[in-house]
Write a protein that holds these residues in place. Structure first.
Motif, PDB file in Angstrom:
ATOM      1  N   HIS A 293     -56.098 -26.830 120.950  1.00 24.77           N
ATOM      2  CA  HIS A 293     -57.101 -27.435 120.060  1.00 24.77           C
ATOM      3  C   HIS A 293     -56.606 -27.341 118.608  1.00 24.77           C
ATOM      4  CE1 HIS A 293     -60.834 -27.696 117.715  1.00 24.77           C
ATOM      5  NE2 HIS A 293     -61.293 -28.417 118.734  1.00 24.77           N
ATOM      6  N   PRO A 294     -56.807 -28.413 117.789  1.00 30.37           N
ATOM      7  CA  PRO A 294     -56.378 -28.351 116.380  1.00 30.37           C
ATOM      8  C   PRO A 294     -56.893 -27.125 115.642  1.00 30.37           C
ATOM      9  CG  PRO A 294     -57.060 -30.576 116.912  1.00 30.37           C
ATOM     10  CD  PRO A 294     -57.371 -29.740 118.115  1.00 30.37           C
ATOM     11  N   GLY A 295     -58.121 -26.709 115.922  1.00 28.19           N
ATOM     12  CA  GLY A 295     -58.701 -25.521 115.261  1.00 28.19           C
ATOM     13  C   GLY A 295     -57.922 -24.258 115.585  1.00 28.19           C
ATOM     14  N   ASP A 296     -57.515 -24.109 116.873  1.00 26.46           N
ATOM     15  CA  ASP A 296     -56.736 -22.933 117.280  1.00 26.46           C
ATOM     16  C   ASP A 296     -55.328 -22.978 116.679  1.00 26.46           C
ATOM     17  OD1 ASP A 296     -58.820 -21.886 118.792  1.00 26.46           O
ATOM     18  OD2 ASP A 296     -58.204 -22.944 120.617  1.00 26.46           O
ATOM     19  N   LEU A 297     -54.746 -24.196 116.623  1.00 22.61           N
ATOM     20  CA  LEU A 297     -53.412 -24.343 116.026  1.00 22.61           C
ATOM     21  C   LEU A 297     -53.445 -23.924 114.563  1.00 22.61           C
ATOM     22  CD1 LEU A 297     -50.424 -25.421 116.209  1.00 22.61           C
ATOM     23  CD2 LEU A 297     -51.321 -27.604 115.397  1.00 22.61           C
ATOM     24  N   LYS A 298     -54.441 -24.433 113.835  1.00 21.01           N
ATOM     25  CA  LYS A 298     -54.546 -24.112 112.399  1.00 21.01           C
ATOM     26  C   LYS A 298     -54.771 -22.625 112.165  1.00 21.01           C
ATOM     27  CE  LYS A 298     -56.150 -28.621 110.744  1.00 21.01           C
ATOM     28  NZ  LYS A 298     -57.216 -29.334 110.025  1.00 21.01           N
ATOM     29  N   ALA A 299     -55.642 -22.027 112.968  1.00 20.81           N
ATOM     30  CA  ALA A 299     -55.935 -20.587 112.806  1.00 20.81           C
ATOM     31  C   ALA A 299     -54.686 -19.755 113.079  1.00 20.81           C
ATOM     32  CB  ALA A 299     -57.075 -20.183 113.739  1.00 20.81           C
ATOM     33  N   SER A 300     -53.886 -20.181 114.061  1.00 20.89           N
ATOM     34  CA  SER A 300     -52.666 -19.437 114.422  1.00 20.89           C
ATOM     35  C   SER A 300     -51.590 -19.594 113.351  1.00 20.89           C
ATOM     36  CB  SER A 300     -52.131 -19.924 115.773  1.00 20.89           C
ATOM     37  OG  SER A 300     -53.168 -19.901 116.735  1.00 20.89           O
ATOM     38  N   VAL A 301     -51.487 -20.812 112.792  1.00 18.12           N
ATOM     39  CA  VAL A 301     -50.521 -21.056 111.706  1.00 18.12           C
ATOM     40  C   VAL A 301     -50.931 -20.247 110.482  1.00 18.12           C
ATOM     41  CG1 VAL A 301     -49.698 -22.794 110.056  1.00 18.12           C
ATOM     42  CG2 VAL A 301     -49.692 -23.309 112.499  1.00 18.12           C
ATOM     43  N   GLU A 302     -52.233 -20.225 110.226  1.00 16.62           N
ATOM     44  CA  GLU A 302     -52.758 -19.471 109.070  1.00 16.62           C
ATOM     45  C   GLU A 302     -52.348 -17.998 109.155  1.00 16.62           C
ATOM     46  OE1 GLU A 302     -57.085 -17.961 107.430  1.00 16.62           O
ATOM     47  OE2 GLU A 302     -57.030 -19.748 108.712  1.00 16.62           O
ATOM     48  N   LEU A 303     -52.488 -17.426 110.342  1.00 16.14           N
ATOM     49  CA  LEU A 303     -52.153 -16.022 110.557  1.00 16.14           C
ATOM     50  C   LEU A 303     -50.656 -15.770 110.315  1.00 16.14           C
ATOM     51  CD1 LEU A 303     -54.003 -13.663 111.671  1.00 16.14           C
ATOM     52  CD2 LEU A 303     -52.682 -13.913 113.775  1.00 16.14           C
ATOM     53  N   ALA A 304     -49.818 -16.632 110.903  1.00 16.26           N
ATOM     54  CA  ALA A 304     -48.359 -16.471 110.777  1.00 16.26           C
ATOM     55  C   ALA A 304     -47.910 -16.693 109.334  1.00 16.26           C
ATOM     56  CB  ALA A 304     -47.659 -17.448 111.706  1.00 16.26           C
ATOM     57  N   LEU A 305     -48.549 -17.670 108.684  1.00 13.46           N
ATOM     58  CA  LEU A 305     -48.171 -17.996 107.306  1.00 13.46           C
ATOM     59  C   LEU A 305     -48.554 -16.871 106.351  1.00 13.46           C
ATOM     60  CD1 LEU A 305     -47.049 -19.978 105.288  1.00 13.46           C
ATOM     61  CD2 LEU A 305     -49.183 -21.241 105.347  1.00 13.46           C
ATOM     62  N   ASN A 306     -49.739 -16.314 106.534  1.00  9.39           N
ATOM     63  CA  ASN A 306     -50.150 -15.219 105.650  1.00  9.39           C
ATOM     64  C   ASN A 306     -49.232 -14.003 105.774  1.00  9.39           C
ATOM     65  OD1 ASN A 306     -52.303 -16.197 104.065  1.00  9.39           O
ATOM     66  ND2 ASN A 306     -53.665 -16.130 105.820  1.00  9.39           N
ATOM     67  N   LYS A 307     -48.683 -13.796 106.971  1.00 10.83           N
ATOM     68  CA  LYS A 307     -47.715 -12.693 107.153  1.00 10.83           C
ATOM     69  C   LYS A 307     -46.477 -12.923 106.286  1.00 10.83           C
ATOM     70  CE  LYS A 307     -48.525 -10.647 111.682  1.00 10.83           C
ATOM     71  NZ  LYS A 307     -48.304 -10.900 113.105  1.00 10.83           N
ATOM     72  N   LEU A 308     -46.059 -14.199 106.176  1.00 11.73           N
ATOM     73  CA  LEU A 308     -44.895 -14.532 105.347  1.00 11.73           C
ATOM     74  C   LEU A 308     -45.227 -14.421 103.857  1.00 11.73           C
ATOM     75  CD1 LEU A 308     -43.452 -17.775 107.040  1.00 11.73           C
ATOM     76  CD2 LEU A 308     -42.368 -15.535 106.986  1.00 11.73           C
ATOM     77  N   LEU A 309     -46.465 -14.813 103.513  1.00 10.75           N
ATOM     78  CA  LEU A 309     -46.849 -14.851 102.098  1.00 10.75           C
ATOM     79  C   LEU A 309     -47.256 -13.491 101.533  1.00 10.75           C
ATOM     80  CD1 LEU A 309     -48.887 -18.199 101.921  1.00 10.75           C
ATOM     81  CD2 LEU A 309     -46.482 -17.837 101.409  1.00 10.75           C
ATOM     82  N   ASP A 310     -47.740 -12.591 102.393  1.00 13.49           N
ATOM     83  CA  ASP A 310     -48.229 -11.290 101.897  1.00 13.49           C
ATOM     84  C   ASP A 310     -47.244 -10.555 100.993  1.00 13.49           C
ATOM     85  OD1 ASP A 310     -50.826 -11.377 102.755  1.00 13.49           O
ATOM     86  OD2 ASP A 310     -50.442 -10.391 104.683  1.00 13.49           O
ATOM     87  N   PRO A 311     -45.966 -10.363 101.421  1.00  9.02           N
ATOM     88  CA  PRO A 311     -45.039  -9.639 100.538  1.00  9.02           C
ATOM     89  C   PRO A 311     -44.759 -10.374  99.220  1.00  9.02           C
ATOM     90  CG  PRO A 311     -43.926 -10.345 102.566  1.00  9.02           C
ATOM     91  CD  PRO A 311     -45.367 -10.672 102.728  1.00  9.02           C
TER      92      PRO A 311
END
Length: 354
Positions: A293-311
């Motif tokens: 589902h697009p909603g699940d895809l976006k939520a999963s990308v958000e999680l992975a992206l924030n891990k990259l952006l946090d540092p």
């Protein structure tokens, strides 16, 4: 070479010859204009591949190019933008685990104002036709109704950089292809070697078109806070089952997979729970079949992206870097009156004596 994600290589035979004898010397350049955004992770992951393969990599902060491209960066801000780019790109590379000691960082104006380089610019301008210069810059230089002469100089300078940085190859996006072919055509006319060119695919922006520094909604800034990342992803074009021009899927393909070799779809157990993908094609097929589902895809990308952006965000919380960000990218109202003022002292301060 980990070239699975490269779209195209010009000069592959020469590449193989060099690799039989020694490591490849390659450079990637970026004009220090708008703030780098998350699509910059695409070239960064490739730079990581080059380093793992033993290449000598140079990153060029092309400040003079930034000015030549329709004055996207006024002289007054060039130096600050170079500093910002250096800090943010180092933070990105650290975030994906790239050792900085293997990299060389160079600023364009450190050598582009030397006597030799300047004479080569003039020599090149007596060979390159207006038609070729215009065509070469068509996808890179901002196109306006009344083009400036500076935009025509831009591709020639980029060609000369290959010689002055003493590299075997230049790496860039597929949008640079016409500049690369201009370099291949004209460098030999100056008595210089034709270089190898390696190209990455372009990643669509979240709105479906090209991810652009100037189109605010199409890009996620590297310093965007979690809620801004969520908001921009929420608005991103991501139709159920549609895998064409899908910026969210492209990000998974070109950034998350090359970096992690897997992608996890997080979802509620009633919809099948989390699923780990180790091959991008499976993600693509499942999305096309509406298994994701697009909603699940976006939520999963958000999680992975924030891990990259946090540092990166953490690094930029210091007072010095907050101040640098604000000075390099002032509010538009303060910026507009600088657009056409070129103060003499700035030019002499930032330039090498000739």
């Amino acid at each position: 070479m980990g070239s699975a994600t490269l779209r195209e290589v010009l000069g592959e035979e020469r590449l193989k010859e060099i690799l039989k004898e020694r490591e490849l010397k390659v450079y990637w350049g970026t004009a220090t204009t708008g703030k780098p955004h998350v699509a910059y992770f695409v070239p960064m992951s490739k730079i990581a591949d080059f380093l793992k393969a033993g290449c000598e990599v140079t990153i060029l902060f092309a400040d003079l190019h930034a000015y030549l491209d329709n004055m996207k960066a006024p002289w007054e801000l060039l130096e600050l933008r170079v500093q910002y780019y250096e800090q943010i790109i180092k933070a990105m590379l650290e975030s994906i685990g790239v050792p900085l000691d293997k990299l060389k960082f160079v600023k364009g104006t450190d050598y582009q104002l030397s006597r030799e380089y300047t004479l080569d610019v003039y020599r090149l301008s007596s060979m390159v036709t207006e038609h070729d210069a215009k065509k070469a810059g068509a996808e890179v230089v901002k196109q306006v109704e009344h083009p400036l002469l500076s935009g025509l100089l831009y591709p020639g300078l980029q060609a000369l950089d290959e010689e002055y940085l003493k590299v075997d190859a230049q790496f860039g996006g597929v949008d640079q292809r016409k500049i690369f072919t201009l370099a291949e055509k004209y460098l030999p006319s100056l008595g210089y070697t034709k270089r190898i060119h390696m190209m990455n695919p372009m990643v669509p922006g979240l709105t479906g078109g090209k991810m652009s520094s100037s189109e605010e909604e199409s890009k996620i800034d590297l310093l965007d806070k979690n809620q801004e990342v969520k908001k921009k992803l929420k608005r991103a074009f991501c139709e159920p089952g549609n895998v064409e021009n899908n910026g969210v899927l492209s990000f998974v393909k070109h950034v998350l997979f090359p970096l992690h070799s897997e992608f996890i779809i997080k979802r509620d157990p009633k919809w099948g729970g989390d699923k780990v993908y180790t091959d991008y094609e499976e993600v693509d097929m499942d999305f096309a079949a509406e298994q994701i589902h697009p909603g699940d895809l976006k939520a999963s990308v958000e999680l992975a992206l924030n891990k990259l952006l946090d540092p990166i965000r953490k690094k930029f919380e210091t007072p010095e870097l907050k101040k640098l960000t604000a000075s390099a990218y002032p509010e538009p109202s303060k910026n507009s009156e600088w657009k056409y003022t070129i103060s003499k002292n700035i030019i002499t301060d930032t330039c090498e004596p000739i």
